[in-house]
Design a protein around this motif. Structure first.
Motif, PDB file in Angstrom:
ATOM      1  N   ARG A 159      -5.478   7.355  -1.788  1.00 41.19           N
ATOM      2  CA  ARG A 159      -4.137   7.498  -1.217  1.00 41.19           C
ATOM      3  C   ARG A 159      -3.066   6.907  -2.107  1.00 41.19           C
ATOM      4  NH1 ARG A 159      -5.944   5.518   4.618  1.00 41.19           N
ATOM      5  NH2 ARG A 159      -7.555   7.105   4.869  1.00 41.19           N
ATOM      6  N   TYR A 187       2.841  11.199   3.433  1.00 44.47           N
ATOM      7  CA  TYR A 187       2.364  10.127   2.543  1.00 44.47           C
ATOM      8  C   TYR A 187       1.094   9.472   3.075  1.00 44.47           C
ATOM      9  CZ  TYR A 187       5.527   7.057   5.334  1.00 44.47           C
ATOM     10  OH  TYR A 187       6.198   6.390   6.332  1.00 44.47           O
ATOM     11  N   VAL A 188       0.418  10.189   3.999  1.00 44.61           N
ATOM     12  CA  VAL A 188      -0.914   9.828   4.487  1.00 44.61           C
ATOM     13  C   VAL A 188      -0.948   8.415   5.070  1.00 44.61           C
ATOM     14  CG1 VAL A 188      -3.357  10.185   4.056  1.00 44.61           C
ATOM     15  CG2 VAL A 188      -1.710  11.155   2.520  1.00 44.61           C
ATOM     16  N   ALA A 189       0.102   8.061   5.822  1.00 42.96           N
ATOM     17  CA  ALA A 189       0.016   6.835   6.600  1.00 42.96           C
ATOM     18  C   ALA A 189      -0.959   7.036   7.747  1.00 42.96           C
ATOM     19  CB  ALA A 189       1.390   6.463   7.142  1.00 42.96           C
ATOM     20  N   GLU A 190      -1.119   8.300   8.136  1.00 45.77           N
ATOM     21  CA  GLU A 190      -2.053   8.662   9.197  1.00 45.77           C
ATOM     22  C   GLU A 190      -2.558  10.064   8.907  1.00 45.77           C
ATOM     23  OE1 GLU A 190      -0.431   7.251  13.336  1.00 45.77           O
ATOM     24  OE2 GLU A 190       1.158   8.076  12.107  1.00 45.77           O
ATOM     25  N   ARG A 222       0.832  -1.198   0.000  1.00 47.65           N
ATOM     26  CA  ARG A 222       0.000   0.000   0.000  1.00 47.65           C
ATOM     27  C   ARG A 222       0.873   1.258   0.000  1.00 47.65           C
ATOM     28  NH1 ARG A 222      -4.854   1.372  -1.349  1.00 47.65           N
ATOM     29  NH2 ARG A 222      -5.005   2.891   0.339  1.00 47.65           N
ATOM     30  N   LEU A 223       1.918   1.236   0.827  1.00 42.78           N
ATOM     31  CA  LEU A 223       2.722   2.449   0.992  1.00 42.78           C
ATOM     32  C   LEU A 223       3.526   2.797  -0.263  1.00 42.78           C
ATOM     33  CD1 LEU A 223       3.957   2.252   4.680  1.00 42.78           C
ATOM     34  CD2 LEU A 223       2.110   3.612   3.707  1.00 42.78           C
ATOM     35  N   ALA A 250      -3.017   1.698   6.132  1.00 39.44           N
ATOM     36  CA  ALA A 250      -3.331   3.050   5.657  1.00 39.44           C
ATOM     37  C   ALA A 250      -3.560   3.122   4.152  1.00 39.44           C
ATOM     38  CB  ALA A 250      -2.217   4.016   6.013  1.00 39.44           C
TER      39      ALA A 250
END
Ligand SMILES: Nc1ncnc2c1ncn2[C@@H]1O[C@H](COP(=O)(O)OP(=O)(O)OP(=O)(O)O)[C@@H](O)[C@H]1O
Ligand SMILES: Nc1ncnc2c1ncn2[C@@H]1O[C@H](COP(=O)(O)OP(=O)(O)OP(=O)(O)O)[C@@H](O)[C@H]1O
Ligand SMILES: [Mg+2]
Ligand SMILES: [Mg+2]
Lengths: 299, 222, 299, 222
Positions: free
Chosen positions: B73, B48-51, A208-209, A299
């Motif tokens: 995202r 990077y919008v991990a949170e 995802r990242l 996320a």
């Protein structure tokens, strides 16, 4: 093969190779759950075959009163045979009745010879047409047979009821047990797959990242699950067939079971197919649910 | 390119970031520095919008990413190359596949992926090691794989979290030179680092954090 | 509680807490495997109770020849009763025989009244002593009964053989199925535990590297497995009891099964205990094997 | 205290160490340095018997550990505190438990463990954070937890693999000062590092590796 499919298959196969151990476990669990269900289905299926035979055997015996001339007996046979609710009538002579009794109650066989030729009177054995063999229909037919020429009627009231009770109990039992085996199977497969995905959760996170869509992550898992499901179900069905033909049928031949009569049959093809599809569906939906759950935490 | 407006991030009682306002222009090269636990990694994670942030608003590449929906995202992330502090290499895939992943998610053809992966691995000094497992690599080698993966798809923004912590001086300089080259092609680069030696050698803009607060800024002296 | 035990329990409980999800999965899998086995055992147990009754029912019927005076019949009864191989003799009068036949073959009930009082002759129903009820022993007893006073002997040769065949088939089937369920259970539990340990393999590695002995690593896993096994087995046995009393017994009462007769009984306590121990043993040995395997791969 | 005699370590074609002979005396402080992939981590791994060497013999604390049986390795490791390059913290245990593990394996009473853990965590600047999970710690914080675990049981030897890679300058100096203090109490300390600044500031003996070979040595200038 279109290139997208090829690409997905390649990704799935690579993933299988990378996670050999996890894939083997998933496949093995799908196989054993499917096998358990299959064994269960074979038993239920044969049970149904046997007890189906019992059901079909219910019929009415109309015993002739003494001294009814043979012509009249056959007249009555014709009349009865013409009834809508009746599919077949068989005339059972005094001799036949005796032979039948000797078979039915072997304990009395040694003394039947001494009891004279007419131990039992002749009778008509009336088989009812399909749709007319429920207890009420039998009762209606019996009422129309209340003629002076018949000395007694036996329509196996008691037996029909007992068997129906027994059968319905067997069926409920089968459904409950089948449900339990199925539930346990689903639980075990889902759990295993959940654990398998659990050991790969960091991979999901990383993918995802670096910009993977949920679909990009999910699809190879599903393709993998499809392969695992197919292989697992295949193994299970193979094992089932081996067990059945190599063991059950031989066992039956060895003990020459006089009671159940019919040979134990394997599952019919649609059922085999259904079983296989069930295994595949288990693998795929279990994987889907597990991956979706872990993705929702990422996320 | 990057704008934070009164951003805070709390984890329970811990204030990882407190009221941070900051802008990084397109094509800029910017160090984020500060002691251990200052909030550098947290800042990058928000980008990077991990949170989501606890408070404030964040824009990346002109888009308000403060409450960016999950379904969008990954699109943002395809424009951001990240060197994670803990590398985040997938242990069951080999080096080439790990680096190629950032292209694979874009649907890039296999041949292109292989070519790009080979090129970028050579740049970080790991040419010819595509087939190895990241598990058996040395710490510095893993770090360079992570750098390679962040650069392989030519992102508009590169966020590098301590990209030289496991590298010797010469190799660290090489990595920063690579980032510099990427920056010269127009990419916005944000590097979280402790290495004062490097920052002296490549004196770009520095923003300094301490206990979650932006406590100082040194402009670019190039 | 000695402090070592307290310490181990504390470590295990902490580990359970740290790995809630993995512990729940292990416990659930132990529970479902044990439940499957338990359901199977209940069925086999009741089957055995029913068929055990069938076996014990085999006896010899010695039909009297016509015109043997009643005194002589009772003399013979005394003589036969004195034989070593015989445990009980019952005199069955002509009336009783007719009633019995009517029950045994309900189809003929309607006509029996018309067949005169002596449809069947009187007989002695001879029950054989334990140890004398195998086919050869029966045959020997039958030979000594070959007296002119007896018109025929029926020692259920055919039925005994059929039943024996049927029973041995049922038993082999039960053993095979039980073996399969047990194997599947062991496989599934072992697999799950293997996966659970697999997700914690880095922890094993780290513990070894900071100076833990193999025992130090292994023991908390075993204590954990013990707890999981106990809880899992307990849940399974509870579920089994609920299923049995809340469902099977009520079902039986509802359909009032006239065929099997005896009420379905729950497993006897030793069997329940055995089942529980099996679940615990599964969890513990599965964990032992898995941890030992991973430890052997770790420096 | 530590002796290597013509030690080599091969992984397939890769020569991670080639014919290394080296001695470290009891109470010595020694840097192991060299570029990424030089074999520093491999050297340390051989010392705590994570693997056997391909060739040569190794003594640690007077014991020949070349083919040390599995049943004895943990006894050796109880005398060696290791700061792993990748930290190796157990994610499901909190910080205090991770640090305490090195004492727990010795059967130390709980109260003693708690006291020691608190003390050593305070030394590395993480006092009062026993209850946190290592997962949520910053990179530098995790590294300091790893340092704390290596020191908590007062081992005779400390092997630290890149213990300052994620730390800022001030914090890195503090960590080396802690190692120095430990060394002054008689502990043998081996530190693999790239940080030339640190080595200048604390000029102990350095051994330099390159591509698996011992290529140079700078004696202690203290
Ligand atoms: N998920 C989380 N839950 C709780 N606390 C967190 C979490 N993530 C970070 N923190 C805390 O927030 C603070 C800032 O962490 P961050 O990782 O941003 O520091 P950093 O500047 O990157 O430090 P380093 O240089 O050591 O990597 C730390 O004290 C850390 O323990
Ligand atoms: N298990 C292994 N299998 C194969 N190759 C390995 C293995 N372990 C290490 N290597 C290789 O051996 C070489 C030396 O590795 P090592 O980890 O000792 O380097 P290092 O000096 O610690 O480097 P760094 O400063 O980057 O941590 C590297 O090229 C690495 O890829
Ligand atoms: Mg950080
Ligand atoms: Mg290293």
């Amino acid at each position: 093969m279109p290139s997208v499919t090829a690409h997905l298959l390649r990704r799935a196969v690579r993933s299988l190779r990378e996670n050999v151990y996890l894939s083997l476990v998933a496949t093995g669990v799908v196989a054993s759950a499917t096998l358990l269900l299959g064994v269960f289905l074979v038993i239920v299926h044969n049970l149904q075959a046997v007890t189906g035979g019992w059901e079909r055997d219910t019929h009415i015996s109309a015993w002739f009163a003494p001294d009814i001339p043979v012509e009249r007996r056959f007249e009555l046979k014709e009349q009865v045979g013409a009834m809508e609710a009746v599919s077949a009538v068989r005339y059972v002579s005094e001799d036949e009745a005796r032979t039948w009794l000797a078979e039915r109650v072997p304990e009395v066989a040694p003394v039947l010879a001494d009891l004279g030729p007419d131990v039992l009177p002749a009778s008509l054995e009336i088989t009812l047409a399909p749709g007319h063999d429920d207890p009420e229909a039998i009762h209606r037919v019996a009422e129309t047979l209340a003629l002076p020429e018949f000395d007694g009627l036996d329509y196996g009231q008691q037996w029909v009821e007992r068997f129906n009770a027994f059968l319905s109990m067997l069926r409920i039992l089968a459904v409950v047990l089948g449900g339990m085996v199925a539930l346990a199977g689903v639980f075990l497969v889902a759990n295993t797959i959940h654990l398998v995905v659990f050991s790969r959760r960091e991979e999901l996170d990383t993918m995802r990242l670096v910009g993977a869509s949920d679909r990009f992550v999910l699809v190879p898992f599903l393709v993998e699950a499809l392969l695992q499901g197919i292989v697992g179900s295949g193994l299970a069905i193979g094992a089932l067939a081996v067990l059945h033909h190599g063991f059950l049928v031989r066992l039956q031949a060895a003990v020459d079971l006089g009671v159940a009569g019919e040979p134990l049959s394997f599952l019919p093809w649609p059922m085999v197919l259904g079983l296989g599809l069930l295994g595949v569906a288990l693998a795929v939906t279990g994987t889907w649910a597990a991956v979706a759950r872990f993705l929702s935490k990422v996320a | 390119m990057i704008r934070l407006y009164h951003v805070s991030k709390r984890y329970g009682d811990i204030h990882a970031l407190q009221d941070v306002s900051l802008g990084v222009r397109k094509g800029e090269f910017c160090y984020v520095t500060g002691p251990s636990g200052a909030g550098k990694t947290t800042l990058l994670r928000l980008l990077y919008v991990a949170e989501p942030p606890s408070e404030g608003r964040i824009w990346v590449g002109g888009v308000d990413v403060t409450d960016l929906a999950r379904g969008h995202r990954h699109l943002l992330r395809r424009n951001i190359g990240v060197v994670f502090q803990d590398f985040k290499l997938i242990p069951t895939r080999n080096v080439g596949e790990n680096v190629g992943l950032a292209l694979e998610v874009l649907g890039t053809p296999r041949e292109t992926i292989q070519r790009r992966v080979r090129a970028v691995l050579t740049t970080v000094g790991l040419g010819g090691r595509e087939e190895e497992s990241p598990r058996v690599l040395s710490g510095g080698e893993q770090q360079r794989v992570a750098v390679a993966r962040a650069l392989v798809n030519d992102p508009a923004i590169v966020l590098a979290d301590e990209p030289t912590g496991n590298l010797d001086g010469a190799m660290a300089i090489e990595v920063v030179e690579i980032l510099q080259a990427v920056n010269l092609r127009g990419t916005t680069v944000v590097v979280a680092t402790h290495d004062t030696g490097l920052m002296e050698r490549f004196p770009y803009r520095r923003v300094r954090f301490d206990r979650g607060r932006l406590v100082g800024e040194v402009p670019c002296r190039l």
